[in-house]
Design a protein around this motif. Structure first.
Motif, PDB file in Angstrom:
ATOM      1  N   ALA A 150       0.834  -1.203   0.000  1.00  0.00           N
ATOM      2  CA  ALA A 150       0.000   0.000   0.000  1.00  0.00           C
ATOM      3  C   ALA A 150       0.872   1.256   0.000  1.00  0.00           C
ATOM      4  N   ILE A 151       1.924   1.239   0.829  1.00  0.00           N
ATOM      5  CA  ILE A 151       2.821   2.410   0.879  1.00  0.00           C
ATOM      6  C   ILE A 151       3.461   2.642  -0.491  1.00  0.00           C
ATOM      7  N   VAL A 152       3.925   1.538  -1.082  1.00  0.00           N
ATOM      8  CA  VAL A 152       4.611   1.656  -2.364  1.00  0.00           C
ATOM      9  C   VAL A 152       3.669   2.172  -3.452  1.00  0.00           C
ATOM     10  N   THR A 153       2.442   1.635  -3.497  1.00  0.00           N
ATOM     11  CA  THR A 153       1.531   2.075  -4.554  1.00  0.00           C
ATOM     12  C   THR A 153       1.157   3.532  -4.380  1.00  0.00           C
ATOM     13  N   LEU A 154       0.996   3.959  -3.117  1.00  0.00           N
ATOM     14  CA  LEU A 154       0.676   5.377  -2.900  1.00  0.00           C
ATOM     15  C   LEU A 154       1.806   6.258  -3.436  1.00  0.00           C
ATOM     16  N   ALA A 155       3.044   5.879  -3.113  1.00  0.00           N
ATOM     17  CA  ALA A 155       4.175   6.681  -3.587  1.00  0.00           C
ATOM     18  C   ALA A 155       4.212   6.720  -5.110  1.00  0.00           C
ATOM     19  N   VAL A 156       3.975   5.553  -5.734  1.00  0.00           N
ATOM     20  CA  VAL A 156       4.037   5.512  -7.195  1.00  0.00           C
ATOM     21  C   VAL A 156       2.929   6.359  -7.808  1.00  0.00           C
ATOM     22  N   LEU A 157       1.747   6.332  -7.181  1.00  0.00           N
ATOM     23  CA  LEU A 157       0.643   7.125  -7.719  1.00  0.00           C
ATOM     24  C   LEU A 157       0.976   8.611  -7.681  1.00  0.00           C
ATOM     25  N   VAL A 158       1.497   9.068  -6.542  1.00  0.00           N
ATOM     26  CA  VAL A 158       1.850  10.488  -6.433  1.00  0.00           C
ATOM     27  C   VAL A 158       2.913  10.841  -7.469  1.00  0.00           C
ATOM     28  N   TYR A 159       3.879   9.934  -7.621  1.00  0.00           N
ATOM     29  CA  TYR A 159       4.939  10.146  -8.616  1.00  0.00           C
ATOM     30  C   TYR A 159       4.350  10.282 -10.012  1.00  0.00           C
ATOM     31  N   SER A 160       3.367   9.421 -10.337  1.00  0.00           N
ATOM     32  CA  SER A 160       2.810   9.478 -11.697  1.00  0.00           C
ATOM     33  C   SER A 160       1.997  10.755 -11.880  1.00  0.00           C
ATOM     34  N   LEU A 161       1.448  11.308 -10.785  1.00  0.00           N
ATOM     35  CA  LEU A 161       0.805  12.623 -10.902  1.00  0.00           C
ATOM     36  C   LEU A 161       1.835  13.653 -11.347  1.00  0.00           C
ATOM     37  N   GLY A 162       3.009  13.593 -10.693  1.00  0.00           N
ATOM     38  CA  GLY A 162       4.068  14.528 -11.052  1.00  0.00           C
ATOM     39  C   GLY A 162       4.497  14.357 -12.490  1.00  0.00           C
ATOM     40  N   GLN A 163       4.613  13.078 -12.902  1.00  0.00           N
ATOM     41  CA  GLN A 163       5.061  12.840 -14.266  1.00  0.00           C
ATOM     42  C   GLN A 163       4.017  13.276 -15.278  1.00  0.00           C
TER      43      GLN A 163
END
Lengths: 152, 578
Positions: B91-104
């Motif tokens: 869950a922690i990892v997916t949240l981080a990746v989601l935020v990252y993809s917002l940035g991208q």
């Protein structure tokens, strides 16, 4: 448990042809192979269900003569999932045809490049030269010299 | 209805993500709202998973019987220590990746990624992964695999470019094959024991003849080994992962293979506690480690290098599972948790490198340490952690596994201990090579070397000139067949060849980092939304080091649970449901 031989043979034939077709390069043939394969697997579930019997309705049928309903439910789920996947693969085959004019599965260019580099045995020399800051000597001495001159 | 207590939380990670996916799909016309929904959903999944881990650790496994059916008829969702820990990390990892993809998304401006379907698909992927961790039923496990695979098909082929369709084809077909194998395994299991609940199977499988239970075990093992990318079945992975967008590759590399490892761990310990396959698994672990890392060393692209190290390090986890001692299992669980965060953060950082330097090809890069020191630090820390430099968590996990191997003491286990050390050293070599090339030398140096070295020209000769001869005049047999060009053992599409020639003409060797910098073609700043999540994940992986003691104690308890089996079985099979 008694097993119906025709079902087993059908499953075996379907799976066999399916695997054969999946070894093809064309994506549509792979797709047909997958459909056959999945149908073979579905028939396996019928085998796993044991002897056939009455429709397993909640009331009105005798539990003794009733067919096992669970494998049927599993097969239904599997069929739906296969339908979705088939549609997706068809879309991919279509896209591949749009892009390449065919739907054949392609080799990885990157793989081929690395294989060639390995055959030529250039990579290790190259990296050594970079890592230790020395020119690559064996095959291209002249180049190494020019680079040394440049450095001076 | 009775008071379910904390067990009511068990289905929430799945339900929240699925409902969130629906909501995100409906809101596809309003991107900002859609983003808010995804972030809120995934944040609450993190909270729920943390609560579940606390509950499982203090009060034993939390079980929810769906629909209130008794355990032998219905489907159970089980959150024991192992499942809850995996859930929290993912869950922690997916949240981080989601935020990252917002940035991208902000920088890429929908160039290749239609954002409207990205969020719903991502949430379905999370739902599938969560369900796979929680499921206590083989068929339910199959369905969760299909959920996560389907979303991964979509994410992998996002935008439908030629490279992604090519990579996606391999990925989809291989995974379909493994799904079929899984179905066969389920059919065999059902006809042998008459149930699909894992706890029930575990009880009944001991009554089966050895040969039948061995068939079931092997079928399940092969199925999950394909998903986990264990050596002979790992060849699809480095081919298909690197072409996807950076956040997608990150989440795949971090999570999807680990779901396979988790499934192996769960089924092997729960259903087949006295496994006759220890040596087979040890052999597979050995081959996975060595072949994977040797592949990684040969690569000249960071993404592909990392994909191969991913395969290689799966070997460590299989090593721990194969030992099936408490120490081995504990080491494997710790290693899974460590490796999920570390591999994801590395791929996220590679995404940063790609955004900053315009490429991930090592031959074209240099001087990133001066150009982007933040990226340098963010790459260096997890890379050293991956190689297992003390005192970081990779070191703790490896030491745990190696100790377990020494304690086990069979000759093959000792060989594996040696191979584990060797793999760790070779990993260090692979990442150090990447560091030296991409970060340490100057772009000018890289440029000079790329010009001077024979490699780039060699790469060019991969493309036969239209006339059928390679530039050095050597004739290659070029066979045109059904829109294809066969050159030796390799096959290319004609369109491929054409674009490659065009690319070579306009870009080729000349547009390396040095020239891109001179032309000012690169962004000088990266959005904080990309850097922050990557930094956060690196922080989490470092936190594993700080809390290494309590964390290892937790995985010890989880390993004791799954080795004992009693907590799981009694929780799931407890009589009655008042």
């Amino acid at each position: 448990m008694t097993v119906s031989l025709p079902l087993v043979v059908t499953a075996a034939v379907l799976v066999g042809t399916g695997v054969y077709l999946m070894l093809e390069r064309s994506l549509t043939r792979v797709l047909v192979g997958l459909v056959l394969l999945s149908n073979g697997v579905n028939v396996c579930f019928l085998v796993a269900a044991g002897r056939p019997g009455d429709a397993p309705l909640y009331d009105g049928s005798n539990a003794e003569t009733m067919a096992d309903p669970l494998p049927q439910a599993l097969v239904l789920t599997a069929i739906v999932i296969t339908l979705g996947t088939t549609a997706f693969l068809l879309a991919m085959a279509h896209r591949s045809w749009q892009l390449n004019g065919n739907d054949d599965v392609q080799d990885d260019i990157e793989d081929a490049a690395i294989r060639r580099l390995a055959l030529a045995d250039d990579v290790s020399e190259g990296y050594e030269a970079e890592g230790e800051d020395q020119p690559a000597e064996r095959h291209d001495e002249d180049r190494g010299e020019t680079r040394e001159e440049e450095r001076r | 209805m009775t008071d379910l207590g904390l067990a009511a939380l068990v289905p929430l990670p799945v339900l929240l993500s699925l409902l969130g996916a629906g909501a995100a799909l409906m809101l596809s016309g309003r991107p900002s709202l859609q983003r808010a929904v995804s972030v809120v959903v995934l944040s609450s999944v993190v909270v729920v998973a943390a609560l579940l881990l606390w509950a499982a650790d203090t009060q034993g496994p939390q079980v929810l019987r769906l629909g209130g059916w008794p355990a032998e008829l219905g489907i159970s969702l089980v959150a024991d220590r192992l499942a809850a820990l995996m859930l929290l990390v993912s869950a922690i990892v997916t949240l981080a990746v989601l935020v990252y993809s917002l940035g991208q998304g902000i920088t890429e401006e929908d160039r290749e990624a239609p954002v409207s379907i990205y969020h719903p698909t991502f949430l379905v992927l999370v739902a599938g992964v969560s369900n796979a961790f929680l499921s206590g039923d083989l068929f339910n496990l199959f369905v969760s695999f299909e959920m996560l695979l389907f979303s991964s098909y979509v994410l992998l082929t996002l935008g439908g470019t030629a490279a992604r369709v090519r990579a996606g084809t391999i990925y989809v077909v291989v995974n379909l094959l493994s799904s079929m194998l899984f179905l066969v395994a389920i059919a065999v299991t059902y006809s042998a024991v008459g149930t699909l609940g894992m706890a029930e199977i575990a009880v009944r499988v001991s009554e089966l003849p050895d040969s039948v239970s061995l068939v079931i075990q092997l079928l399940l093992l092969v199925t999950f080994a394909i998903k986990a990318a264990v050596f002979p079945l790992s060849l699809w992975l480095p081919d298909s992962y690197p072409t996807a967008p950076a956040p997608v590759t990150a989440v795949f590399a971090g999570l999807l293979t680990k779901v396979g490892v988790y499934a192996i761990l769960r089924t092997q310990t729960l259903i087949f506690p006295d496994s006759p396959l220890t040596d087979l698994l040890l052999g597979a672990a050995l081959a996975t480690m060595l072949v994977g890392i040797l592949g990684a060393i040969a690569q000249s692209d960071i993404k592909r290098m990392l994909s191969f190290t991913l395969v290689s390090h799966i070997g460590y986890m299989i090593f721990g599972i194969a030992l099936a001692t408490q120490a081995g299992l504990s080491g494997a669980i710790f290693y899974v948790a460590h490796h999920i965060t570390i591999q994801t953060s590395l791929f996220l950082v590679v995404g940063l490198i790609e955004a900053r330097a315009g490429s991930t090809a090592l031959l074209r890069m240099g001087g990133l340490a001066r150009l982007a020191p933040v990226i340098g630090v963010l790459f260096f820390v997890p890379a050293m952690n991956l190689a297992g430099i003390p005192p970081m968590s990779g070191f703790i996990g490896k030491v745990g596994l190696l100790e377990a191997g020494l304690a086990y003491g069979s000759p093959l286990a000792l060989v594996l201990v040696a191979a584990g050390v060797l793999t760790s050293l070779l990993t260090l070599y692979a990442v150090a090579k990447t560091w030296g090339l991409a970060f340490w030398r100057s772009p000018e140096q890289a440029h000079e070397m790329a010009k001077a070295l024979p490699e780039p020209e060699d790469e060019r000769t991969v493309l036969p000139a239209p006339g059928g001869t390679t530039p050095d005049g050597q004739r290659t047999a070029m066979v045109h067949h059904r829109g294809h060009v066969h050159v030796g053992p390799a096959t290319f599409g004609e369109r491929d060849l054409q674009t490659a020639h065009e690319l070579r003409a306009e870009d080729g060797n000349d547009r390396d980092l040095h020239q891109l910098l001179e032309a000012g073609a690169l962004p000088t700043r990266l959005p904080a939304l990309m850097v922050a999540p990557a930094a956060a994940l690196v922080g989490v992986s470092l936190a594993f080091t700080v809390i290494g003691g309590p964390m290892y104690a937790l995985t010890d308890r989880a390993a004791a649970d799954i080795q004992d089996r009693a907590p799981y079985l009694s929780a799931v099979l407890a009589e009655g449901f008042e």
